[in-house]
Design a protein around this motif. Structure first.
Motif, mmCIF file in Angstrom:
data_model
loop_
_atom_site.group_PDB
_atom_site.id
_atom_site.type_symbol
_atom_site.label_atom_id
_atom_site.label_comp_id
_atom_site.label_asym_id
_atom_site.label_seq_id
_atom_site.Cartn_x
_atom_site.Cartn_y
_atom_site.Cartn_z
ATOM 1 N N GLY A 124 58.040 129.948 131.610
ATOM 2 C CA GLY A 124 57.214 131.136 131.754
ATOM 3 C C GLY A 124 55.961 130.829 132.538
ATOM 4 O O GLY A 124 56.010 130.215 133.612
ATOM 5 N N LEU A 129 52.857 129.225 137.149
ATOM 6 C CA LEU A 129 51.542 128.848 137.661
ATOM 7 C C LEU A 129 51.679 127.672 138.631
ATOM 8 O O LEU A 129 51.082 127.655 139.712
ATOM 9 C CB LEU A 129 50.609 128.467 136.511
ATOM 10 C CG LEU A 129 49.165 128.161 136.929
ATOM 11 C CD1 LEU A 129 48.419 129.462 137.245
ATOM 12 C CD2 LEU A 129 48.416 127.381 135.855
ATOM 13 N N ASN A 277 61.997 126.188 125.314
ATOM 14 C CA ASN A 277 60.923 126.594 124.403
ATOM 15 C C ASN A 277 59.628 126.713 125.161
ATOM 16 O O ASN A 277 59.263 125.822 125.911
ATOM 17 C CB ASN A 277 60.712 125.534 123.324
ATOM 18 C CG ASN A 277 61.987 125.242 122.577
ATOM 19 O OD1 ASN A 277 62.711 126.153 122.207
ATOM 20 N ND2 ASN A 277 62.270 123.969 122.382
ATOM 21 N N ASN A 279 55.497 127.193 124.433
ATOM 22 C CA ASN A 279 54.503 127.119 123.373
ATOM 23 C C ASN A 279 55.091 126.665 122.027
ATOM 24 O O ASN A 279 54.725 127.174 120.981
ATOM 25 C CB ASN A 279 53.789 128.467 123.204
ATOM 26 C CG ASN A 279 52.814 128.694 124.337
ATOM 27 O OD1 ASN A 279 51.869 127.945 124.504
ATOM 28 N ND2 ASN A 279 53.059 129.719 125.145
ATOM 29 N N VAL A 439 42.314 127.489 131.057
ATOM 30 C CA VAL A 439 42.883 128.307 132.126
ATOM 31 C C VAL A 439 42.319 129.731 132.206
ATOM 32 O O VAL A 439 42.797 130.540 132.998
ATOM 33 C CB VAL A 439 44.424 128.321 132.049
ATOM 34 C CG1 VAL A 439 44.978 126.947 132.427
ATOM 35 C CG2 VAL A 439 44.911 128.727 130.649
ATOM 36 N N ASN A 468 43.087 131.012 135.816
ATOM 37 C CA ASN A 468 44.353 131.062 136.553
ATOM 38 C C ASN A 468 44.332 132.091 137.671
ATOM 39 O O ASN A 468 43.469 132.971 137.725
ATOM 40 C CB ASN A 468 45.510 131.415 135.597
ATOM 41 C CG ASN A 468 45.943 130.240 134.733
ATOM 42 O OD1 ASN A 468 46.627 130.411 133.733
ATOM 43 N ND2 ASN A 468 45.568 129.036 135.123
ATOM 44 N N LYS A 558 52.507 137.230 121.181
ATOM 45 C CA LYS A 558 52.426 138.197 122.285
ATOM 46 C C LYS A 558 52.657 139.625 121.798
ATOM 47 O O LYS A 558 52.412 140.589 122.506
ATOM 48 C CB LYS A 558 53.416 137.833 123.391
ATOM 49 C CG LYS A 558 53.090 136.493 124.081
ATOM 50 C CD LYS A 558 54.141 136.108 125.102
ATOM 51 C CE LYS A 558 53.969 134.702 125.658
ATOM 52 N NZ LYS A 558 52.917 134.588 126.686
HETATM 53 O O1 BZD Z 1 50.546 129.015 130.457
HETATM 54 C C1 BZD Z 1 51.181 129.574 129.310
HETATM 55 C C2 BZD Z 1 50.163 130.287 128.462
HETATM 56 O O2 BZD Z 1 50.773 130.791 127.287
HETATM 57 C C3 BZD Z 1 49.587 131.436 129.283
HETATM 58 O O3 BZD Z 1 48.573 132.082 128.579
HETATM 59 C C4 BZD Z 1 49.030 130.872 130.589
HETATM 60 O O4 BZD Z 1 48.662 131.925 131.444
HETATM 61 C C5 BZD Z 1 50.062 130.020 131.312
HETATM 62 C C6 BZD Z 1 49.511 129.358 132.556
HETATM 63 O O5 BZD Z 1 48.321 128.707 132.289
HETATM 64 N N1 BZD Z 1 51.848 128.519 128.601
HETATM 65 C C7 BZD Z 1 53.147 128.293 128.813
HETATM 66 O O6 BZD Z 1 53.792 128.963 129.598
HETATM 67 N N2 BZD Z 1 53.675 127.254 128.128
HETATM 68 C C8 BZD Z 1 54.940 126.856 128.233
HETATM 69 O O7 BZD Z 1 55.767 127.451 128.903
HETATM 70 C C9 BZD Z 1 55.369 125.654 127.478
HETATM 71 C C10 BZD Z 1 56.556 125.053 127.826
HETATM 72 C C11 BZD Z 1 56.963 123.929 127.154
HETATM 73 C C12 BZD Z 1 56.209 123.422 126.111
HETATM 74 C C13 BZD Z 1 55.025 124.035 125.765
HETATM 75 C C14 BZD Z 1 54.610 125.164 126.448
#
Ligand code: BZD
Length: 826
Positions: A124, A129, A277, A279, A439, A468, A558
């Motif tokens: 995601g 990013l 996964n 977060n 970020v 970001n 979310k």
């Molecule tokens: O990163 C996301 C945050 O939840 C967002 O708020 C933020 O905008 C973006 C960019 O900074 N975090 C993730 O997407 N995290 C993961 O995808 C992830 C993947 C594997 C393990 C842990 C987290």
């Protein structure tokens, strides 16, 4: 239109391109254009574009050789690139010529683009990013490598069957990837397991050597990252794994057979699949193997590349910097130390100086379940030498803590890198990094004053914020050509590389003709999405209704659940008062849930169940439609953002580090309906709160409740009949005829009257009324068409801050200090 968005490229040779397409079809497939399948046509076109890209790629790399600029290695487990063809054509500024050429061949570029699978090497926001950053780095003319893993299977494809998510493997490489280049000459060996031995060499020096290990060969594949209109092409280097030696028959006799098989398996497994996964930390051994695999290969390559040109490894940091995208690549700290000490014979202090001037860390979350903590047993078994080094880093770090806070055991408990049988990757990244950034402003403040308070107090100089951003080249120029052309016609095309210039649109916000043109473009984009939805979901939606959109990963924080509970509430109202004033609304969802995340998956089922009931109830006359878009990903996101009226950014305040979808919606003229969380705070600051719909608890309020044991949702349940009715519908079969207990766990997550577990940890009931009111305001605002158009135009006009070009320039100025490269005229 006064000006066109796509300037005429002076270098792109249309006739050569046409010949190249036909030639490729012939040599790749022994076919004529007429005989070729759509996929074969895509491949042929992509190879023809690659041909143009490679010239610039070679020139860029030659120039880097000459100018020797400082280079950033963006180390990331994820790069969510999406499709490459359309983006490469745009960044080559060759769109007009390519379209014409294809037209003359009787081909349609849109149809061809649709043949390309998404490169979905990410979950995601964090992965996307990284992709936006690469685009900005190339466009701004900075030397950069993205370093990652060439997963055989990327993010799973989502199918919805009977309302449930089903995960289907994403075999994205089946037809081959025309843009990639295999570079076996840069292969590296990565070692796992075994033990550490000490050899005393002829100079009396102790050398640490790993013995009895298994190894894997890392083979890099390079993907071109085309800068916009500047001839720069950087590299995304993703590593594939191969067994070190082929099966040798004689190994049977030597008793090495077992080891040979294991090494083969290791190589096969390591890059097999992206962990789906976001977060969430699962602590899987294979995940740690993936991390060390790509990091060891990338760090080895960065060091050898540096040494090919320089002789003093002690000055490595003058030419190289590593940015760690979250803690996933943090083993880079110890790997660099290992190489410097064991292979270049630096002392500990010398190696530490280089390492701590090279590595910088970005934090993307405060969710505690995302923190990486590896069991010592696993870590030391898999990476014995690296673990020794981390032990020593930890020992010295604890000495520093003691020096600053004599006798304070509490500080050591909270800050040590190794504690309680675990290796804490965030602590390692902070101790060894020269920069720690959040970020979005709010997120960085929470890091400094809550989550990482102790570290901030000890090393305040390391902490900084980098809000970001997103690339406007993909998310406006490519995704929304109608709006892109309209913007260019009004304010010129500087915004393509200088997004803040888009604020010249402000003067058109009150202009009626511009408002009408804007709303007409939005309408056409809604028609485009409605067609997509009809084709993919079989649901008919009315493009005149309000398109209210929440697309992002599915996660409890979310709060997709808040959104759908509100839909249930509206539906109840409509059923009670069929004649009430109600502006037709289409609620659009798109989200993948981690495969093992039960509540997330049940939320998808709930959304689809509500859709089934609501969409098919003649009594409400189509006033509410609910659509769950299957397999949300970068390529359909581009269509979705362009068509949105309302951008749902409704996370529990303090939980969403930044969000980037919020910025993509804004750029495409959707109004934010959101909490004061992540970058929403800065979006509202730019556009004004009168042009957004803000609701809910503040992050301070949420944190306050959390620090005092949460809040009691039963009070709300008991006192608010509308909310109670909606919650009862979760367990009385309204949306699960014949299986009333289906959504019981969702109900329990909100109320939990039975167990001791905390209820409504994401404050859904607490924020419900405030959300419903904000939604009412949305409806009222939409009825005022001119007012809405004005706000929407202002959103586009005020989106300048949220370009990833700005973010990258801040990283360059404050953290990386890279040299800008300009290519000499040809
Ligand atoms: O990163 C996301 C945050 O939840 C967002 O708020 C933020 O905008 C973006 C960019 O900074 N975090 C993730 O997407 N995290 C993961 O995808 C992830 C993947 C594997 C393990 C842990 C987290």
């Amino acid at each position: 239109m006064a000006k066109k968005t796509v300037p005429v490229s002076v270098t792109f040779d249309k006739d050569l391109f046409k010949r190249s397409v036909l030639y490729n079809i012939k040599t790749l497939y022994r076919k004529t254009l007429e005989e070729a399948t759509p996929q074969q046509v895509f491949q042929a076109v992509a190879y023809a574009i690659k041909d143009a890209v490679v010239d610039n790629w070679m020139r860029t790399q030659e120039e880097y050789e000459k100018q020797d600029p400082k280079t950033v290695y963006y180390l990331s487990m994820e790069f969510l690139m999406g499709r490459a063809l359309g983006n490469n054509i745009i960044n080559l500024q060759a769109q007009k010529e390519v379209k014409e050429a294809l037209d003359e061949l009787g081909l349609d570029l849109n149809v061809i683009e649709d043949q390309e699978p998404d490169a979905a090497l990410g979950n995601g926001g964090l992965g996307r990013l990284a992709a936006c950053f690469l685009d900005s780095l190339a466009t701004l003319g900075y030397a950069a490598y993205g370093c990652g893993i060439r997963y055989r299977y990327g993010m799973f494809k989502q199918e919805i069957r009977d309302g449930y998510q089903v995960e289907v493997p994403d075999n994205w490489l089946v037809d081959g990837n025309p843009f990639e280049l295999r570079r076996p000459e840069y292969a590296k060996i990565v070692k796992f397991g075994g033990y550490v031995n000490v050899h005393i060499d002829e100079n009396g020096r102790s050398n640490f050597v790993q013995e009895g290990y298994q190894s894997v060969k890392a083979i890099p594949y390079d993907l071109p990252i085309v800068g916009y209109g500047n001839g720069i092409v950087n590299t995304l280097r993703i590593w594939d794994a191969e067994a070190v030696e082929c099966f040798q028959l004689d190994s049977f006799d030597k008793g090495d057979y077992q080891k040979a098989v294991e090494q083969e398996n290791l190589a096969r497994n390591i890059v097999e699949v992206l962990y789906p996964n976001d977060n969430h930390y699962a602590g899987k051994e294979l995940r740690l193997k993936q991390q060390y695999f790509f990091i060891s290969a990338s760090v080895q390559e960065a060091v050898s590349k540096y040494m090919r040109k320089h002789d003093d490894i002690r000055k490595f940091y003058e030419k190289v910097t590593f940015q760690l995208n979250d803690t996933h690549p943090t083993v880079a700290v110890a790997e660099l130390m290992r190489i410097l000490m064991d292979e270049y014979y630096l002392t500990w202090d010398e190696a530490w100086e280089v390492t701590t001037k090279t590595c910088a860390y970005t934090n993307h979350t405060i969710m505690s379940e995302a923190l990486e903590k590896w069991p010592i047993e696993l870590f030391s078994r898999l990476l014995p030498r690296v673990y020794q080094i981390i032990e020593e880093i930890n020992r010295r770090f604890i000495l520093k803590i003691q020096e600053m806070y004599p006798g304070n055991q509490e500080k050591i408990r909270k800050m040590a890198i190794i504690y309680d049988g675990q290796v804490k990757m965030a602590h390692l990244a902070i101790a060894a990094g020269y920069s720690v950034n959040g970020v979005a402003r709010l997120h960085t403040e929470i890091l400094k004053h809550q989550e990482l308070k102790d570290f901030y107090e000890m090393m305040p100089e390391k902490f900084n914020n980098k809000t970001n951003g997103i690339t406007q080249r993909r998310f406006l120029l490519h995704a929304n050509p109608l709006l892109a052309d309209w913007v260019t016609a009004h304010v010129g095309n500087d915004w393509i590389t200088d997004l803040p210039k888009i604020n010249k649109l402000k003067v058109f916000a009150d202009d009626e003709k511009s408002q009408q043109e804007f709303m007409n473009i939005k309408y056409q984009n809604k028609v485009r999405l409605a067609k997509y939805i009809l084709e993919h979901n079989g649901i008919e939606v009315d493009p005149r209704s309000i398109f209210d959109v929440q697309v992002k990963r599915l996660h409890e924080y979310k709060r997709q659940l808040l959104n759908i509970l509100h839909v249930m509430y509206l539906y109840n109202q409509l059923k009670d008062n069929p004649d009430m004033d109600f502006y037709p609304r289409t609620f659009i969802f798109g989200a993948k849930a981690a495969a093992g995340y039960y509540n997330a998956k049940m939320t998808i089922k709930l959304i689809n169940s509500v859709a089934d009931v609501v969409n098919n109830d003649p009594a409400i006359n189509g006033k509410i439609k609910v659509v769950f878009i299957e397999n949300y990903r970068v390529s359909n996101a581009e269509i979705i953002f362009a068509a949105a009226d309302v951008s749902e950014q409704i996370s529990t305040a303090s939980k969403e580090a930044s969000g980037t979808g919020n910025m993509k919606f804004m750029l495409n003229g959707a109004l934010t309906l959101g909490t004061m969380d992540g970058a929403n705070v800065e979006i509202v600051e730019e556009v004004g709160k009168e042009n957004a719909f803000i609701f809910g608890l503040s992050s301070d309020e949420v944190i306050n409740y959390e620090n005092n044991g949460g809040y009691d949702p039963t009070e709300i349940f008991n006192n608010d009949p509308d909310i109670r009715r909606v919650l009862m519908q979760l367990i009385n079969g309204t949306y699960a005829p014949g299986d009333p207990d289906r959504f019981r766990t969702l109900y329990n997550s909100l109320l939990n009257t039975l167990s001791t577990a905390k209820a409504d940890t994401y404050f859904i009931l607490k924020d419900f009324r405030s959300y419903a009111e904000a939604q009412k305001k949305v409806e009222a605002a939409y009825r005022d068409e001119k007012g809405w158009a004005r706000s929407a135009i202002l959103n586009v006009a005020c989106s300048g801050k949220f370009t990833s070009d700005r973010t990258i320039q801040e990283y360059v100025d404050d953290i990386w200090h890279l040299d800008k490269v300009v290519l000499p005229k040809k």
